[in-house]
Structure formats: structure tokens, C-alpha cells
Design an enzyme around this catalytic site. Sequence first.
Site, PDB file in Angstrom:
ATOM      1  N   SER A 146       5.633  49.008  22.951  1.00 15.98           N
ATOM      2  CA  SER A 146       5.475  50.044  21.943  1.00 15.98           C
ATOM      3  C   SER A 146       6.844  50.286  21.344  1.00 15.98           C
ATOM      4  CB  SER A 146       4.955  51.315  22.604  1.00 15.98           C
ATOM      5  OG  SER A 146       5.265  52.436  21.802  1.00 15.98           O
TER       6      SER A 146
ATOM      7  N   TYR B 243       5.793  58.340  28.276  1.00 16.44           N
ATOM      8  CA  TYR B 243       5.192  57.117  27.743  1.00 16.44           C
ATOM      9  C   TYR B 243       6.264  56.040  27.543  1.00 16.44           C
ATOM     10  CZ  TYR B 243       2.538  54.271  24.358  1.00 16.44           C
ATOM     11  OH  TYR B 243       1.906  53.254  23.692  1.00 16.44           O
TER      12      TYR B 243
END
Length: 688
Positions: free
Chosen positions: A573, A586
Site C-alpha cells: 500500500s 495499517y
Amino acid sequence: MKSNWQDDEAQRLVAHYGAQGVSADVALRVYTSRLLGQDPTLVLHGGGNTSVKTRLPDLTGEVIDVICVKGSGWDMAVIEPAGIPAVRLAPLLRLRDRSELSDEDMVNAQRGNLLDSNAPNPSVEALLHAFVPHKFIDHTHANAVLALSDQPGGMALCREVFGPTMAVVDYVMPGFRLAKAVAQVYEASPDIEGLILHKHGIFTFGDSARQAYERMIEMVTRAEDHIRQHSRADAAAATPRASDAQCLERLAQVAPMVRGALAMPLGQGRYSRMVAELRTGGAIGAFCAAPDLEAQAWTGVITPDHNIRIKNRPLVLPEPDTQQLAAFRPTLQQRLDAYVQHYHAYFQTNDPLLPGKRRELDPMPRVVLVQGLGLIAWGKSKKDAVIHADLAQATIETVMAARAIGQFEPLPEADLFEMEYWSLEQAKLGQAKEPALARQVALVTGAAGTIGLATARLFAAQGAAVVLIDRDGEAVAKAARALGAHALAVACDVTDPQAVRAAFDAGCAAFGGIDIVVSNAGAAWEGAMATIDDQSLRQSFELNFFAHHTVAQNAVRVMQAQRTGGALLFNASKQAVNPGVHFGAYGTAKAATLLLSRQYALEHGIDGIRSNAVNADRIRSGLLTDAMIASRSQARGLDESSYMSGNLLGQEVLPEDVAQAFLTLALAQKTTGHVMTVDGGNIAAALR
Ligand SMILES: [Zn+2]
């Protein structure tokens, strides 16, 4: 065998197709062709053919005699009028006077006399249908008839069982020579109602669709009755020691190793692989349970057109100890080497016996029998593997029936060779260029989410067999259904290592192995780093790091068994390289996963396993929901579309764009340890 003829269904089809301008003759030809095609003990996958002689107008409006005969490439089970093209009858009948006719000339004459030049090629047995004057002609490769015919003395046995209404014709290769031979037999006894073609199949004739069909059912029933009444009591089959489910589980454990051994190296680390269909139970389980399976296995097909698909013999393997699979590899390789040697010898012996030159086909088996467990059929796609498994199953059932009443004896090898290498048969297999991921199996996690689904869809469109994994069982089942019959859905929480292992094993059971793994499942936990609760951080690491590791571990396990390399693909990501405020839980896990991708690249390059990641940003998904998009764009004083296209290219990045990046990396044969960014351009987040 029971007749499935129903008057009301026949009339329904006549009315249905009549409304489309199709004649009753052709509609009824469609009806009984389907009845025959839908019974796998009569006809399998393009085997068999049917015809009707009728009258149709040509382009000038003149009504002429035609024969409508099954077209090549159509499956009788689902045939339509378009699959039974009309050919002018008179020019075909004139060919009867020729003493020889080459295959090329025969095909040309059949094509050249089609009423519709766009129609499929008429069957290679079209001339036989033309030369016998009956209106309706049905041809099948019925298992029960073959069990009688594939015997020493099979012709005499067939004469005895079928009586004088059926002529018995010795084996002649299909095409012009067989058509002439049958015409002579017919003219010598014009009262016959059909033919047994020795070690090939059965024809029945009729004035109506129903008569030809009912005669087929009657004759096949006669063969079935004979087998039932004459089967030896001591022919009872062996019983497998394990349950069907246990046998399948063990077959799935050994399948990746077999798959790798059967893969043909193409050089540069690439392989031509095959996809599997695993089967056991019933006749297959009983056949493979025989203690002398090697001696029991067949050495020639039950009807000659099967050998273009499954070759003349299966590869037979002893029962593996699934607790010590590594010890099985030398045995497997030794048996396979012997099989391949045998195939080379078969080619070298038989090729010089025929005029012209042929190129040897690939020598790999399409059917593998594993002692005590069952069979694994292999093909260039799951569809082909299923066809090959169906043919192997019919072979087993027929060979067992033949042995119960006598001895199974296939055609001589030279005849089978001529058929296998016949250009008209090879043409049936098609030589179309394969899509980029043909013959590969891909597994995608988070496959019900937007990126996972787009990736699974793209990989399937590129020819891969796809295993879709998602925690949401219902959603992933729906997604797999949308991809077609050959996608497998598995409900699985990727944070449960046992469930992940089971999901990989399910993939191997469905397709024989796995080549490309897209570790995509993820979710975001938000909160300030200093105060986020411990549980959220650990949960994020469970899903966004440890689950990726478990998936990769299982991928390596299967790929190492195959020994044909493989591709690991991780969904990293933007957060992994360019952290966002309150996305620490995250981002830190994704950063670890990015390094995980490189660690696998480092440690498994030696195995030919490549490991790469895609770094995507701002994609509409379960992580970036419509509600989040609305609140974030509002916070920045932007409308939603400006927010979503806030990148250098000024375009919203779609799940399909991420899928394309995964495909690119799956195909980049010399790329490993790489991260590909898919964000429309964001210099602040660019990797350095
Ligand atoms: Zn045939």
C-alpha cells in the site's frame, strides 16, 4: 438402456425451431442428437455423429437434395440447427465412383458443397452418412458395444449378439475408405438396420428420427444384457482401502509433484504446464485398487478417436506414502521417464510405416492412475482435463466390462498411431494461440473485494484457472460463479493458518497445483500511533502482515513440490512507503509486508519463485468506502471526483488498474523483489 423419446418434447422442438424457419426434419435431428449426446455411456465430447437427408432451397430458390450432418466442433448434447450444416447430396454421391480420395480433397468436397459457406466443417464421417440411403442415421461409440467388440473374436461375438439385422464391419480408418467399405456392405445386404464398426462404434438407420434412435437404444440394450448375463462371477472388482474422500485428499497431496514432473520446460524459466481433474470412487476407485494395477492398465483406447486426447495408455504410479512425499519423487520420475521413452519408441516405430512426415507430439501422459487412490487427468485447461477424465472413466468402465466377459483387446498400435497422427483428427483440437495465463493456476485472497475480484476476473480472462479466497463465503461463491464453471471459491479467514493450508489444498484438489498467488486481503485500523489500543495494532499485524506470510508459506510449499517456479504477488500500500496520519497500525504492518515480499524474493529466487508487490493508492474499495471518500473530499474542500483524481495524471485509479499491475508482474519473467506503484502519479510517495 431406456429410450428417452417423448412425443411432446419432439413436437415442442419442431414448433420452437419451426418458428425460426427450421424444417421439422432438422428439428427432430436436433432432438434425437441431443438425446444421444446427453448419455455419456453413448457419446462423449465430440464423439459420435448424426445426419438427416432432406430437401432445402439453395440460394437460387431451387429445392435440392441435401444431407444435414453433424459439424465438427459441436457437442451433440447441446447441438443446435447451426451445428448440423446442410451439404448438397448429389456431388457427395458422385465421389462414390472414385477409387481413392485424399483427406484434403474429401474435406474440400464437403466444404465446397455446403449451402452456407460459414457453416462448420461437416464430420469426417459425412461420406459414410451420405452413401447409406436411409433418411436418419445415428452413430455412437457406446461403451457396451465396445466392450463386446474390443475382444479377441469380437466380430464373431457381435454377429452372435446383434443378429442378422446388424452388419459387422472390420476396422477401417474413418474417412473415404471406410465410407466406401460401408457402402459395399450395405449394398450386399440392404435390409440391415445398422452396423457395428469393429473396435470403433455403432450406426443405426431409420426412416424417421425416432426409428433410428430407438434402434440405437435397442441394440445397446442388447449389448448391456449380454454383458450382464455373461459376466464372470470372479470378475468382482477390488475394493479401495480408504474412503473416496480420503483417496481424493491423498491424490491432492501428490498432484503438485506430478504436475511439476509433467510440465515441459520452455527455456528461460518458463514451463508448459497442465491443469488437473482428480477423480476416484465407483469404477475408478475399484480399478485403481487392483493390486496389479500396472498389469491391468490399458495399452490402447476403446475407440480410436480417444487417443488424440488421452494417448494410448495411462501413466501408472504406485501408492505414495503421503507422510513422506519427498521419497516418492524418484519413483515418479523413473516411471515418467519410462513412459516418455515408450512414447518416443511408439513414434519411431510407427512413423516410417506411413507415407509422409509427421512431427512427434508431446510425449506427456494425459491420464495418471495412482495405485489405491484414483486418477488424475491433465489438460491444457480445466475444461480439457474434465474431458480427459470423462474419457478415462469411460475407458475404465468399458475395459472392466470387456474383461468380465472375456478379454479386452484394443486395436493394433499401428492403427491407433495412424488415427492419433491423422491431420483431420488433430485439427479437432485446434491450434489457436493461447492466452497469456493459459495452463496456469492462480489463487487470489480477498477475492470478493474490489481489487481481488478485478484481479481474479482479469486472470481468468487471460486463461488461468482461478481459486478465489475470501472470508465472506457467500460473496466469494457468487464471484466465482460469475467467472464461470472453472473457478473455485473457498471461504477462508487468512489469519487462520490451518484454514489457509486447507484452502491451498482445495486449490490443488481442484486444479492439481498453484502457480501464481495474489496475497491481497487486507483491512485498515485507524488511530493515533501513541494511543492506539494494543489489540487494534496486533489485529492489523495479524491480517496485514502475518496472513501474507502464511499465504506465502503455503504458496512456496506447493511451488517447491512442483519445481516449476511461481509468482508471489503482494498487495502492499502507499502507506508502506509514505505513511498517513492516524494510519500507523495499517502502514507499519504493510511496511513489514513490503519487506516480506523482498525476503521471499531473496530466499526463493533459487527455486524460480519470483516475489513482487503492488503499491496502490486511493482505490474505491472496502478500505476506502464511499462514505470515507465523501468525508475526506469534504475535509479538503474538494468534490469527490477531484479528490479521487488528485494525482499527476488527473484520473481516478480503478481496481482494474491494480489488476493490470498484478498481471504485468505475473508475466515479468525476470523481475523479482520489485514494487510497482499504481497511484496515477504521486511524487511525494514515489519510491526512491
Ligand atoms: Zn466414430
